[in-house]
Design a protein around this motif. Sequence first.
Motif, PDB file in Angstrom:
ATOM      1  N   LYS A  14      66.450  61.229  87.872  1.00 42.07           N
ATOM      2  CA  LYS A  14      66.894  60.578  88.274  1.00 42.07           C
ATOM      3  C   LYS A  14      66.203  58.954  88.927  1.00 42.07           C
ATOM      4  O   LYS A  14      66.919  58.064  89.428  1.00 42.07           O
ATOM      5  N   SER A  15      65.498  60.114  90.086  1.00 43.10           N
ATOM      6  CA  SER A  15      64.111  58.964  90.834  1.00 43.10           C
ATOM      7  C   SER A  15      63.349  57.827  89.895  1.00 43.10           C
ATOM      8  O   SER A  15      62.710  58.755  89.202  1.00 43.10           O
ATOM      9  N   THR A  16      63.681  57.012  90.577  1.00 45.52           N
ATOM     10  CA  THR A  16      62.265  56.303  90.390  1.00 45.52           C
ATOM     11  C   THR A  16      61.293  55.966  91.235  1.00 45.52           C
ATOM     12  O   THR A  16      59.841  55.246  90.885  1.00 45.52           O
ATOM     13  N   ASP A  17      61.355  55.832  92.048  1.00 46.01           N
ATOM     14  CA  ASP A  17      60.220  56.260  93.552  1.00 46.01           C
ATOM     15  C   ASP A  17      59.393  57.050  93.218  1.00 46.01           C
ATOM     16  O   ASP A  17      59.276  58.072  93.186  1.00 46.01           O
ATOM     17  N   ALA A  18      57.985  57.195  93.141  1.00 47.54           N
ATOM     18  CA  ALA A  18      56.968  57.515  92.593  1.00 47.54           C
ATOM     19  C   ALA A  18      56.508  59.060  93.769  1.00 47.54           C
ATOM     20  O   ALA A  18      56.173  59.601  93.520  1.00 47.54           O
ATOM     21  N   ALA A  19      56.667  58.613  94.910  1.00 44.88           N
ATOM     22  CA  ALA A  19      56.937  59.942  96.090  1.00 44.88           C
ATOM     23  C   ALA A  19      57.881  60.697  95.489  1.00 44.88           C
ATOM     24  O   ALA A  19      57.202  62.050  96.114  1.00 44.88           O
ATOM     25  N   VAL A  20      58.792  60.210  95.415  1.00 46.99           N
ATOM     26  CA  VAL A  20      59.747  61.470  95.768  1.00 46.99           C
ATOM     27  C   VAL A  20      59.905  61.933  94.153  1.00 46.99           C
ATOM     28  O   VAL A  20      59.473  63.188  94.725  1.00 46.99           O
ATOM     29  N   GLN A  21      59.607  61.390  92.736  1.00 43.58           N
ATOM     30  CA  GLN A  21      58.835  62.547  91.875  1.00 43.58           C
ATOM     31  C   GLN A  21      57.843  63.267  92.132  1.00 43.58           C
ATOM     32  O   GLN A  21      58.008  64.546  91.599  1.00 43.58           O
ATOM     33  N   LYS A  22      56.674  62.656  93.067  1.00 44.12           N
ATOM     34  CA  LYS A  22      55.580  63.828  92.943  1.00 44.12           C
ATOM     35  C   LYS A  22      55.832  64.907  94.258  1.00 44.12           C
ATOM     36  O   LYS A  22      55.825  65.911  93.798  1.00 44.12           O
ATOM     37  N   LEU A  23      56.836  64.716  94.850  1.00 43.77           N
ATOM     38  CA  LEU A  23      57.305  66.032  95.859  1.00 43.77           C
ATOM     39  C   LEU A  23      58.553  66.984  94.974  1.00 43.77           C
ATOM     40  O   LEU A  23      58.546  68.524  94.784  1.00 43.77           O
ATOM     41  N   ALA A  24      59.370  66.176  93.686  1.00 49.87           N
ATOM     42  CA  ALA A  24      60.205  66.795  92.987  1.00 49.87           C
ATOM     43  C   ALA A  24      59.187  67.149  91.904  1.00 49.87           C
ATOM     44  O   ALA A  24      59.275  68.984  92.185  1.00 49.87           O
ATOM     45  N   VAL A  25      57.718  67.199  91.594  1.00 53.73           N
ATOM     46  CA  VAL A  25      57.281  68.289  90.450  1.00 53.73           C
ATOM     47  C   VAL A  25      56.420  68.823  91.715  1.00 53.73           C
ATOM     48  O   VAL A  25      55.912  69.993  90.824  1.00 53.73           O
ATOM     49  N   ARG A  26      56.196  69.215  92.823  1.00 50.30           N
ATOM     50  CA  ARG A  26      55.614  69.885  93.423  1.00 50.30           C
ATOM     51  C   ARG A  26      56.573  71.139  94.148  1.00 50.30           C
ATOM     52  O   ARG A  26      56.782  72.245  93.535  1.00 50.30           O
ATOM     53  N   ILE A  27      57.761  70.634  94.120  1.00 53.08           N
ATOM     54  CA  ILE A  27      58.969  71.930  94.408  1.00 53.08           C
ATOM     55  C   ILE A  27      58.590  72.620  92.899  1.00 53.08           C
ATOM     56  O   ILE A  27      58.844  74.123  92.855  1.00 53.08           O
ATOM     57  N   GLU A  28      58.795  72.403  91.885  1.00 57.77           N
ATOM     58  CA  GLU A  28      59.223  72.149  90.265  1.00 57.77           C
ATOM     59  C   GLU A  28      58.021  73.787  90.001  1.00 57.77           C
ATOM     60  O   GLU A  28      58.461  74.854  89.519  1.00 57.77           O
TER      61      GLU A  28
END
Length: 85
Positions: A14-28
Motif C-alpha cells: 500500500k505504501s509508496t514512501d521508500a522510508a516506510v517500505q524500508k521499515l516494513a521490510v525490516r519488520i518482516e
Amino acid sequence: ITAAKMSSQLILRKSTDAAVQKLAVRIEENMDRADRMIQDLLDVSMVKAGHRLSVKRGQCDVAEIAQRVVEDLSLIHGDRFEVLA
C-alpha cells in the motif's frame, strides 16, 4: 508472528514512501528471525527429550550477516557501529 508479517506485507503493497517500505521490510525480516528463534527453541526441547536433529550445512556470507546486525543496532543506538569487510 504471522499477523505482524501480514501487516508488514500489506504496508509494502500500500505504501509508496521508500522510508516506510524500508521499515516494513525490516519488520518482516525481524519476524522471520523471531520465527527461526522459536524453531530453535523447539529443537532444543526435542534434543532435551532425547530426539535427534538433522543438521544442514551450507555457505553463508559473514560480512552480510554482520552488516544486517549493525543495521538493526543502528535503529536503536544510532550510527555507532561500522562493518569493515
